[in-house]
Design a protein around this motif. Structure first.
Motif, mmCIF file in Angstrom:
data_model
loop_
_atom_site.group_PDB
_atom_site.id
_atom_site.type_symbol
_atom_site.label_atom_id
_atom_site.label_comp_id
_atom_site.label_asym_id
_atom_site.label_seq_id
_atom_site.Cartn_x
_atom_site.Cartn_y
_atom_site.Cartn_z
ATOM 1 N N LYS A 8 1.008 -1.199 -0.095
ATOM 2 C CA LYS A 8 0.011 0.061 0.067
ATOM 3 C C LYS A 8 0.989 1.307 0.160
ATOM 4 C CE LYS A 8 -3.474 2.463 2.887
ATOM 5 N NZ LYS A 8 -4.186 2.149 3.956
ATOM 6 N N TYR A 9 1.816 1.432 0.933
ATOM 7 C CA TYR A 9 2.785 2.454 0.832
ATOM 8 C C TYR A 9 3.809 2.511 -0.093
ATOM 9 C CZ TYR A 9 0.088 3.726 5.350
ATOM 10 O OH TYR A 9 -0.857 3.982 6.114
ATOM 11 N N LEU A 10 4.200 1.442 -0.657
ATOM 12 C CA LEU A 10 5.181 1.280 -1.506
ATOM 13 C C LEU A 10 4.174 2.318 -2.781
ATOM 14 C CD1 LEU A 10 6.919 -1.881 -1.588
ATOM 15 C CD2 LEU A 10 7.883 0.360 -1.514
ATOM 16 N N LEU A 11 3.042 1.742 -3.135
ATOM 17 C CA LEU A 11 2.265 2.213 -4.167
ATOM 18 C C LEU A 11 2.088 3.863 -4.112
ATOM 19 C CD1 LEU A 11 0.836 1.993 -7.046
ATOM 20 C CD2 LEU A 11 -1.300 1.158 -5.400
ATOM 21 N N PHE A 12 1.834 4.063 -2.805
ATOM 22 C CA PHE A 12 1.608 5.588 -2.471
ATOM 23 C C PHE A 12 3.033 6.381 -2.871
ATOM 24 C CE2 PHE A 12 2.312 9.078 0.472
ATOM 25 C CZ PHE A 12 1.118 10.011 0.103
ATOM 26 N N ASN A 13 4.189 5.853 -2.407
ATOM 27 C CA ASN A 13 5.293 6.484 -2.786
ATOM 28 C C ASN A 13 5.544 6.524 -4.361
ATOM 29 O OD1 ASN A 13 5.831 7.059 -0.063
ATOM 30 N ND2 ASN A 13 7.110 5.058 0.147
ATOM 31 N N PHE A 14 5.436 5.389 -5.000
ATOM 32 C CA PHE A 14 5.443 5.617 -6.558
ATOM 33 C C PHE A 14 4.592 6.640 -6.991
ATOM 34 C CE2 PHE A 14 7.753 1.404 -6.546
ATOM 35 C CZ PHE A 14 8.603 1.545 -7.311
ATOM 36 N N ASN A 15 3.337 6.764 -6.495
ATOM 37 C CA ASN A 15 2.622 7.621 -6.997
ATOM 38 C C ASN A 15 2.957 8.984 -6.806
ATOM 39 O OD1 ASN A 15 0.300 6.038 -8.334
ATOM 40 N ND2 ASN A 15 -0.450 5.602 -6.221
ATOM 41 N N LEU A 16 3.534 9.122 -5.381
ATOM 42 C CA LEU A 16 4.104 10.549 -5.259
ATOM 43 C C LEU A 16 5.326 10.713 -6.200
ATOM 44 C CD1 LEU A 16 4.148 12.790 -3.396
ATOM 45 C CD2 LEU A 16 5.738 11.725 -1.879
ATOM 46 N N ALA A 70 -4.653 4.704 -3.117
ATOM 47 C CA ALA A 70 -3.543 3.579 -2.452
ATOM 48 C C ALA A 70 -4.138 3.905 -0.931
ATOM 49 C CB ALA A 70 -2.185 3.999 -2.614
ATOM 50 N N LEU A 71 -4.149 5.176 -0.466
ATOM 51 C CA LEU A 71 -4.421 5.415 0.971
ATOM 52 C C LEU A 71 -5.981 5.223 1.183
ATOM 53 C CD1 LEU A 71 -2.927 8.989 1.368
ATOM 54 C CD2 LEU A 71 -2.062 6.894 2.158
ATOM 55 N N GLN A 72 -6.846 5.348 0.278
ATOM 56 C CA GLN A 72 -8.162 4.970 0.647
ATOM 57 C C GLN A 72 -8.785 3.487 0.353
ATOM 58 O OE1 GLN A 72 -11.015 7.803 -1.338
ATOM 59 N NE2 GLN A 72 -9.782 9.496 -0.347
ATOM 60 N N GLU A 73 -7.773 2.840 -0.287
ATOM 61 C CA GLU A 73 -7.964 1.480 -0.830
ATOM 62 C C GLU A 73 -9.223 1.191 -1.638
ATOM 63 O OE1 GLU A 73 -7.641 -1.047 2.933
ATOM 64 O OE2 GLU A 73 -5.667 -0.470 3.582
ATOM 65 N N ARG A 75 -10.729 0.398 -4.757
ATOM 66 C CA ARG A 75 -10.658 -0.509 -6.093
ATOM 67 C C ARG A 75 -11.141 0.226 -7.520
ATOM 68 N NH1 ARG A 75 -13.554 -5.638 -3.931
ATOM 69 N NH2 ARG A 75 -15.286 -3.939 -3.225
ATOM 70 N N CYS A 76 -11.868 1.132 -7.024
ATOM 71 C CA CYS A 76 -12.312 1.830 -8.334
ATOM 72 C C CYS A 76 -11.245 2.867 -8.758
ATOM 73 C CB CYS A 76 -13.454 2.788 -8.106
ATOM 74 S SG CYS A 76 -14.121 3.756 -9.531
ATOM 75 N N LEU A 77 -10.897 3.466 -7.991
ATOM 76 C CA LEU A 77 -9.725 4.523 -8.044
ATOM 77 C C LEU A 77 -8.286 3.735 -8.627
ATOM 78 C CD1 LEU A 77 -9.910 7.234 -5.409
ATOM 79 C CD2 LEU A 77 -10.552 7.382 -7.640
ATOM 80 N N LEU A 78 -7.991 2.483 -8.075
ATOM 81 C CA LEU A 78 -6.966 1.829 -8.308
ATOM 82 C C LEU A 78 -6.903 1.167 -9.943
ATOM 83 C CD1 LEU A 78 -5.905 0.136 -5.138
ATOM 84 C CD2 LEU A 78 -4.838 1.679 -6.319
ATOM 85 N N ALA A 79 -8.266 0.778 -10.263
ATOM 86 C CA ALA A 79 -8.508 0.244 -11.617
ATOM 87 C C ALA A 79 -8.138 1.178 -12.341
ATOM 88 C CB ALA A 79 -9.843 -0.208 -11.563
ATOM 89 N N ILE A 80 -8.808 2.623 -12.428
ATOM 90 C CA ILE A 80 -8.824 3.644 -13.253
ATOM 91 C C ILE A 80 -7.269 4.198 -13.174
ATOM 92 C CG2 ILE A 80 -9.316 6.219 -13.454
ATOM 93 C CD1 ILE A 80 -11.935 5.672 -12.121
ATOM 94 N N PHE A 81 -6.582 4.080 -12.054
ATOM 95 C CA PHE A 81 -5.166 4.469 -12.002
ATOM 96 C C PHE A 81 -4.157 3.435 -13.071
ATOM 97 C CE2 PHE A 81 -0.912 3.671 -10.272
ATOM 98 C CZ PHE A 81 -0.285 4.746 -10.316
ATOM 99 N N PHE A 82 -4.464 2.051 -12.851
ATOM 100 C CA PHE A 82 -3.887 1.039 -13.677
ATOM 101 C C PHE A 82 -3.949 1.306 -15.057
ATOM 102 C CE2 PHE A 82 -3.787 -2.914 -16.083
ATOM 103 C CZ PHE A 82 -2.791 -3.360 -15.632
ATOM 104 N N MET A 83 -5.353 1.452 -15.412
ATOM 105 C CA MET A 83 -5.613 1.680 -16.978
ATOM 106 C C MET A 83 -4.970 3.066 -17.347
ATOM 107 S SD MET A 83 -7.070 -1.003 -18.005
ATOM 108 C CE MET A 83 -7.271 -0.196 -19.554
ATOM 109 N N SER A 84 -4.841 4.049 -16.503
ATOM 110 C CA SER A 84 -4.288 5.400 -16.890
ATOM 111 C C SER A 84 -2.782 5.125 -17.189
ATOM 112 C CB SER A 84 -4.580 6.456 -15.862
ATOM 113 O OG SER A 84 -6.067 6.684 -15.832
ATOM 114 N N LEU A 85 -2.192 4.173 -16.332
ATOM 115 C CA LEU A 85 -0.923 4.163 -16.501
ATOM 116 C C LEU A 85 -0.390 3.362 -17.643
ATOM 117 C CD1 LEU A 85 0.724 3.091 -13.006
ATOM 118 C CD2 LEU A 85 1.045 5.249 -14.328
ATOM 119 N N LEU A 86 -1.229 2.250 -18.060
ATOM 120 C CA LEU A 86 -1.103 1.551 -19.228
ATOM 121 C C LEU A 86 -1.160 2.655 -20.450
ATOM 122 C CD1 LEU A 86 -0.752 -0.854 -20.555
ATOM 123 C CD2 LEU A 86 -3.189 -1.480 -20.744
ATOM 124 N N VAL A 87 -2.173 3.479 -20.414
ATOM 125 C CA VAL A 87 -2.414 4.329 -21.607
ATOM 126 C C VAL A 87 -1.140 5.370 -21.911
ATOM 127 C CG1 VAL A 87 -3.630 6.242 -22.488
ATOM 128 C CG2 VAL A 87 -4.880 4.080 -21.590
#
Length: 231
Positions: A8-16, A70-73, A75-87
């Motif tokens: 969770k916090y590794l993902l937060f740091n990467f997003n930062l 990541a902080l709020q855990e 799933r919707c935001l994380l799924a959007i984030f994953f697809m956005s990263l892919l694009v």
């Protein structure tokens, strides 16, 4: 299965990092775009610069989105984030390809053709002339292809062509020494460095995006497993 705090916090740091990196990409590309005359940016390189501006803005926005997910855990935001990263990863690949294409011999011929349309230099807008004179001073050169002749007649050759370093290749023009080396060699060197910078940025953030996608998938899988076990 509980959500791993480490992931969770590794993902937060990467997003930062994405957020801060997006600010850096956006600032660099916008500065180059605004000062395209000083950086000798041709129409052939503008698509890569414009795409980099867009990628920088999106990286900054989705980095913030990923931090929240990541902080709020969520799933919707994380799924959007994953697809956005892919694009964005695919778009960064496009920047790398455009940067590589700009280094080919055929693209150099296109640049030469574009530069020929700017001759004589003395008839170009004042802001372009001033920017190019800065190039002549810093690169110890004069004109594009054939030295001072690219400016027109001898009376309009600017002081930026004056030979201030006697160790350079200089020639005499009406009782003044001027640089004899055309600037095209230095322009191509600069374009190569710019292309390498674009590809380096694309590669570096591409690797970060891959790691971000991996961590987001792991966190999503853990959240789904935990939701399933509750059911």
């Amino acid at each position: 299965m509980a959500v791993s705090k480490l992931v969770k916090y590794l993902l937060f740091n990467f997003n930062l990092l994405f957020f801060l990196g997006g600010i850096g990409i956006l600032s660099f590309s916008a500065y180059v775009r605004i000062n395209k005359a000083a950086f000798q940016i041709t129409d052939e390189l503008l698509p890569a610069i414009n795409l980099l501006i867009f990628v920088g803005a999106m990286t900054m926005a989705f980095g913030f989105l990923g931090c929240c997910g990541a902080l709020q855990e969520s799933r919707c935001l994380l799924a959007i984030f994953f697809m956005s990263l892919l694009v964005m990863f695919l778009m960064l690949l496009s920047v790398g390809v455009l940067g590589a294409i700009s280094r080919t011999a055929s693209s150099q011929e296109i640049v030469k053709k574009h530069m020929k349309d700017l001759l004589p230099l003395s008839e170009q807008p004042e802001d372009f002339q001033l920017a190019f004179q800065d190039v002549e001073r810093t690169s110890f050169c004069c004109g594009f292809f054939v030295g001072h002749l690219d400016w027109g007649n001898a009376t309009v050759v600017p002081d930026s062509c004056n030979c201030t370093d006697t160790s350079r290749n200089c020639t005499v023009l009406e009782a003044r020494e001027i640089f004899a080396t055309p600037c095209m060699t230095y322009i191509f060197t600069w374009l190569d460095r710019l292309s390498e910078t674009l590809m380096g940025i694309a590669f570096g953030f591409g690797m970060l995006m891959i790691l971000g996608m991996i961590f987001s998938l792991v966190l999503l899988c853990q959240m789904n497993s935990g939701h399933t076990s509750l059911i």
